[in-house]
Design a protein around this motif. Structure first.
Motif, PDB file in Angstrom:
ATOM      1  N   PRO A  37       0.829  -1.224   0.000  1.00 41.06           N
ATOM      2  CA  PRO A  37       0.000   0.000   0.000  1.00 41.06           C
ATOM      3  C   PRO A  37       0.856   1.265   0.000  1.00 41.06           C
ATOM      4  O   PRO A  37       0.761   2.113   0.898  1.00 41.06           O
ATOM      5  N   ILE A  38       1.679   1.402  -1.026  1.00 38.05           N
ATOM      6  CA  ILE A  38       2.550   2.573  -1.137  1.00 38.05           C
ATOM      7  C   ILE A  38       1.715   3.763  -1.626  1.00 38.05           C
ATOM      8  O   ILE A  38       1.034   3.657  -2.654  1.00 38.05           O
ATOM      9  N   PRO A  39       1.727   4.878  -0.934  1.00 36.82           N
ATOM     10  CA  PRO A  39       0.983   6.052  -1.408  1.00 36.82           C
ATOM     11  C   PRO A  39       1.378   6.413  -2.843  1.00 36.82           C
ATOM     12  O   PRO A  39       2.565   6.539  -3.151  1.00 36.82           O
ATOM     13  N   GLY A  40       0.380   6.540  -3.702  1.00 36.37           N
ATOM     14  CA  GLY A  40       0.626   6.914  -5.088  1.00 36.37           C
ATOM     15  C   GLY A  40       0.757   5.739  -6.038  1.00 36.37           C
ATOM     16  O   GLY A  40       0.773   5.935  -7.264  1.00 36.37           O
ATOM     17  N   ILE A  41       0.815   4.526  -5.533  1.00 38.51           N
ATOM     18  CA  ILE A  41       1.049   3.389  -6.431  1.00 38.51           C
ATOM     19  C   ILE A  41      -0.146   3.144  -7.354  1.00 38.51           C
ATOM     20  O   ILE A  41       0.022   2.705  -8.501  1.00 38.51           O
ATOM     21  N   ASP A  42      -1.352   3.449  -6.870  1.00 40.07           N
ATOM     22  CA  ASP A  42      -2.545   3.215  -7.685  1.00 40.07           C
ATOM     23  C   ASP A  42      -2.619   4.161  -8.878  1.00 40.07           C
ATOM     24  O   ASP A  42      -3.277   3.854  -9.884  1.00 40.07           O
ATOM     25  N   ASN A  43      -1.977   5.314  -8.777  1.00 46.45           N
ATOM     26  CA  ASN A  43      -2.019   6.293  -9.864  1.00 46.45           C
ATOM     27  C   ASN A  43      -0.752   6.299 -10.718  1.00 46.45           C
ATOM     28  O   ASN A  43      -0.654   7.075 -11.671  1.00 46.45           O
ATOM     29  N   ALA A  44       0.198   5.459 -10.361  1.00 50.43           N
ATOM     30  CA  ALA A  44       1.452   5.416 -11.120  1.00 50.43           C
ATOM     31  C   ALA A  44       1.238   4.745 -12.471  1.00 50.43           C
ATOM     32  O   ALA A  44       0.308   3.969 -12.668  1.00 50.43           O
ATOM     33  N   ARG A  45       2.135   5.059 -13.402  1.00 46.72           N
ATOM     34  CA  ARG A  45       2.045   4.498 -14.752  1.00 46.72           C
ATOM     35  C   ARG A  45       2.943   3.268 -14.872  1.00 46.72           C
ATOM     36  O   ARG A  45       4.062   3.247 -14.365  1.00 46.72           O
ATOM     37  N   HIS A  46       2.413   2.270 -15.562  1.00 45.89           N
ATOM     38  CA  HIS A  46       3.183   1.065 -15.885  1.00 45.89           C
ATOM     39  C   HIS A  46       3.778   0.407 -14.636  1.00 45.89           C
ATOM     40  O   HIS A  46       4.988   0.231 -14.508  1.00 45.89           O
ATOM     41  N   VAL A  47       2.889   0.076 -13.698  1.00 41.87           N
ATOM     42  CA  VAL A  47       3.280  -0.664 -12.496  1.00 41.87           C
ATOM     43  C   VAL A  47       2.737  -2.081 -12.628  1.00 41.87           C
ATOM     44  O   VAL A  47       1.529  -2.265 -12.811  1.00 41.87           O
ATOM     45  N   TYR A  48       3.616  -3.075 -12.553  1.00 41.50           N
ATOM     46  CA  TYR A  48       3.192  -4.451 -12.774  1.00 41.50           C
ATOM     47  C   TYR A  48       3.851  -5.404 -11.787  1.00 41.50           C
ATOM     48  O   TYR A  48       5.036  -5.258 -11.465  1.00 41.50           O
ATOM     49  N   PRO A  49       3.107  -6.414 -11.344  1.00 41.65           N
ATOM     50  CA  PRO A  49       3.749  -7.566 -10.712  1.00 41.65           C
ATOM     51  C   PRO A  49       4.226  -8.497 -11.817  1.00 41.65           C
ATOM     52  O   PRO A  49       4.079  -8.179 -13.010  1.00 41.65           O
ATOM     53  N   LEU A  50       4.806  -9.634 -11.448  1.00 37.50           N
ATOM     54  CA  LEU A  50       5.130 -10.627 -12.464  1.00 37.50           C
ATOM     55  C   LEU A  50       4.737 -11.999 -11.917  1.00 37.50           C
ATOM     56  O   LEU A  50       5.490 -12.637 -11.203  1.00 37.50           O
ATOM     57  N   ARG A  51       3.507 -12.385 -12.271  1.00 42.97           N
ATOM     58  CA  ARG A  51       2.959 -13.657 -11.793  1.00 42.97           C
ATOM     59  C   ARG A  51       2.266 -14.436 -12.892  1.00 42.97           C
ATOM     60  O   ARG A  51       2.191 -15.658 -12.850  1.00 42.97           O
ATOM     61  N   THR A  52       1.739 -13.712 -13.896  1.00 42.69           N
ATOM     62  CA  THR A  52       0.959 -14.352 -14.952  1.00 42.69           C
ATOM     63  C   THR A  52       1.511 -13.991 -16.333  1.00 42.69           C
ATOM     64  O   THR A  52       2.316 -13.060 -16.480  1.00 42.69           O
ATOM     65  N   ALA A  53       1.026 -14.710 -17.329  1.00 41.78           N
ATOM     66  CA  ALA A  53       1.415 -14.413 -18.709  1.00 41.78           C
ATOM     67  C   ALA A  53       0.966 -13.007 -19.097  1.00 41.78           C
ATOM     68  O   ALA A  53       1.664 -12.301 -19.840  1.00 41.78           O
ATOM     69  N   ASN A  54      -0.182 -12.579 -18.581  1.00 37.28           N
ATOM     70  CA  ASN A  54      -0.658 -11.235 -18.879  1.00 37.28           C
ATOM     71  C   ASN A  54       0.259 -10.177 -18.289  1.00 37.28           C
ATOM     72  O   ASN A  54       0.499  -9.133 -18.908  1.00 37.28           O
ATOM     73  N   ASP A  55       0.804 -10.436 -17.103  1.00 38.85           N
ATOM     74  CA  ASP A  55       1.781  -9.507 -16.518  1.00 38.85           C
ATOM     75  C   ASP A  55       2.982  -9.343 -17.441  1.00 38.85           C
ATOM     76  O   ASP A  55       3.486  -8.234 -17.646  1.00 38.85           O
ATOM     77  N   VAL A  56       3.473 -10.462 -17.983  1.00 45.80           N
ATOM     78  CA  VAL A  56       4.633 -10.411 -18.879  1.00 45.80           C
ATOM     79  C   VAL A  56       4.295  -9.620 -20.139  1.00 45.80           C
ATOM     80  O   VAL A  56       5.100  -8.794 -20.599  1.00 45.80           O
ATOM     81  N   GLU A  57       3.115  -9.844 -20.693  1.00 46.43           N
ATOM     82  CA  GLU A  57       2.715  -9.100 -21.891  1.00 46.43           C
ATOM     83  C   GLU A  57       2.664  -7.605 -21.604  1.00 46.43           C
ATOM     84  O   GLU A  57       3.085  -6.791 -22.428  1.00 46.43           O
ATOM     85  N   ASN A  58       2.164  -7.241 -20.426  1.00 46.15           N
ATOM     86  CA  ASN A  58       2.102  -5.819 -20.054  1.00 46.15           C
ATOM     87  C   ASN A  58       3.501  -5.217 -19.946  1.00 46.15           C
ATOM     88  O   ASN A  58       3.748  -4.095 -20.398  1.00 46.15           O
ATOM     89  N   ILE A  59       4.414  -5.954 -19.320  1.00 48.19           N
ATOM     90  CA  ILE A  59       5.785  -5.452 -19.169  1.00 48.19           C
ATOM     91  C   ILE A  59       6.459  -5.344 -20.533  1.00 48.19           C
ATOM     92  O   ILE A  59       7.140  -4.348 -20.831  1.00 48.19           O
ATOM     93  N   ARG A  60       6.305  -6.357 -21.372  1.00 49.37           N
ATOM     94  CA  ARG A  60       6.886  -6.309 -22.724  1.00 49.37           C
ATOM     95  C   ARG A  60       6.372  -5.095 -23.488  1.00 49.37           C
ATOM     96  O   ARG A  60       7.142  -4.369 -24.120  1.00 49.37           O
ATOM     97  N   HIS A  61       5.058  -4.888 -23.463  1.00 51.61           N
ATOM     98  CA  HIS A  61       4.455  -3.782 -24.215  1.00 51.61           C
ATOM     99  C   HIS A  61       4.962  -2.442 -23.699  1.00 51.61           C
ATOM    100  O   HIS A  61       5.328  -1.551 -24.480  1.00 51.61           O
ATOM    101  N   ALA A  62       5.000  -2.292 -22.363  1.00 55.34           N
ATOM    102  CA  ALA A  62       5.476  -1.041 -21.781  1.00 55.34           C
ATOM    103  C   ALA A  62       6.944  -0.810 -22.112  1.00 55.34           C
ATOM    104  O   ALA A  62       7.366   0.324 -22.379  1.00 55.34           O
ATOM    105  N   TYR A  63       7.717  -1.876 -22.128  1.00 54.17           N
ATOM    106  CA  TYR A  63       9.147  -1.749 -22.435  1.00 54.17           C
ATOM    107  C   TYR A  63       9.344  -1.293 -23.879  1.00 54.17           C
ATOM    108  O   TYR A  63      10.148  -0.391 -24.155  1.00 54.17           O
TER     109      TYR A  63
END
Length: 420
Positions: free
Chosen positions: A122-148
């Motif tokens: 629960p870091i203040p501001g994390i909900d409004n930050a851009r391109h914040v991802y965990p890495l647990r699922t295939a969808n997480d990886v796709e999000n990181i790849r796209h953002a990169y």
């Protein structure tokens, strides 16, 4: 005892990752003739998870190159796989589960393979930050790849210096990113390994151009003009185009808890993976089970544990009397280093580090409780891993002086304590 006369019986499995899928196929192999129905919220065909932070992240492959089983395999074994559908409640009295679409599904046997989900602090501001991802699922990886690919500066901050965070950092560095790892503790991997291994991996990342900063407790994130500024408790700030959060997981216990199953650092199960309800079993990351080798109850987050418990539960439901008696093992790939770990080092009283001569980076760390070998960490050293596994399994007492002598080859007969 169960019987194999199961033509009219239904086994429902909640969760279709390593534990759930391996259970379903093992149950069919054991002779279960009734329905096997799997539910999972992930819309993708079940896939291998360990490569997500490693080879899969750095490749351009789709998830179809990383599947646990082909689509045809489920059809061939008459396993009913339901993806993108969750279970919202378990009714133990009438032996039904309530699905997210409002329908009900009856079961005779129910298996919980609910796993875990990333912990988002629960870091203040994390909900409004851009391109914040965990890495647990295939969808997480796709999000990181796209953002990169969309990032011009490719500045990445990984929050958390555990194995997932370090593997992700290594992969993103390999892709050409500017990577910084922020770890709250005074050393990386503080909860899972020794200071010696922590120092080794910190130096490994430094050599490869990744900044690892310890004692950095993130207390806020500000986002302006599409740039995230990460603020640490000591006042240090870091700009990031992409933030990867790898601070740990939260076990998915809600269904089990609401159903009245016994919870104790996980879903409590016996040696057959059965819960306090004789018709409900639990397997994988979500379970708290007794390990006879270490004489205590533990919860493990590993593919090995998921697969082993899946086989035990399938055998038990099919009328056999199996018991879980596996030695935990894990692995991590970072850059050109393969770390293989066997056993649990908690409670060790001494360690012995052995470096193999003239073979590049190749060493092992052996953890002892007095004369008892508890665990081995092997870096680029499969022989030490295999040998450690055998010694732990057989409860072999080994001669530490011989183990420390690098002129003595790593062979079982060379390391045994001589008897008079």
């Amino acid at each position: 005892m169960e019987t194999n006369n199961t033509k009219d019986h239904i086994c429902v499995v909640i969760g279709a990752s390593h534990a759930g899928v391996n259970f379903a196929f093992s149950l069919r192999k054991e002779g279960w003739e009734g329905d096997i129905i799997l539910f999972d919220k992930d819309p993708e065909l079940p896939y291998h998870r360990p490569p997500l932070s490693k080879a899969y992240l750095t490749s351009e492959d789709g998830i179809e190159a990383n599947l646990l089983k082909s689509a045809d395999s489920y059809k061939n074994e008459n396993i009913n796989l339901n993806l993108g559908l969750t279970v919202s409640a378990i009714n133990r009295n009438d032996k039904t589960v309530v699905l997210s679409d409002g329908n009900m599904q009856k079961y005779d046997k129910l298996v919980l393979a609910t796993g875990a989900r990333p912990l988002i602090p629960p870091i203040p501001g994390i909900d409004n930050a851009r391109h914040v991802y965990p890495l647990r699922t295939a969808n997480d990886v796709e999000n990181i790849r796209h953002a990169y690919r969309a990032s011009s500066n490719k500045r990445i901050v990984v929050i958390g210096g555990g194995y997932i965070g370090l593997e992700t950092a290594a992969s993103l560095k390999k892709m050409g990113g500017i990577v910084t790892v922020l770890e709250r503790e005074e050393r990386i991997l503080a909860r899972v390994t020794t200071p010696e291994m922590s120092s080794f991996f910190k130096q490994l990342h430094a050599t490869n151009g990744v900044d690892i900063l310890t004692g950095k407790n993130v207390v806020g994130i500000k986002t302006e003009d599409h740039v995230n500024t990460i603020i640490c408790e000591d006042g240090a700030t870091f700009e990031a185009d992409i933030i990867v959060v790898g601070v740990g997981i939260k076990v998915n216990l809600e269904l089990a808890k609401e159903a009245g199953l016994h919870i104790e650092n996980g879903i409590a199960v016996d040696e057959t993976a059965c819960t306090n309800d004789e018709n409900i079993y639990a397997i994988g990351d979500c379970t708290y089970h007794y390990n006879p080798r270490y004489k205590r109850r533990i919860r493990l987050e590993s593919v090995q544990n998921a697969v082993d418990q899946a086989k035990v539960a399938a055998a038990a439901i099919s009328g056999k009397k199996p018991t879980y008696n596996s030695i935990p093992w894990f692995w991590s790939d970072q850059y050109d280093v393969k770390l293989q770990m066997v056993g649990l080092s908690e409670g060790y009283t001494s360690i012995l580090q052995r470096e193999e001569p003239g073979e590049g980076v190749k060493f092992s760390i052996w953890y002892f409780k007095d004369d008892e070998l508890l665990a081995v960490d092997a870096v680029n050293n499969a022989k030490a891993y295999v040998l450690g596994t055998k010694f732990i399994k057989d409860a072999t007492t080994i001669d530490k002086s011989k183990l420390a002598d690098i002129t003595i080859p790593l062979k079982p007969k060379n390391l045994l304590v001589e008897t008079v």
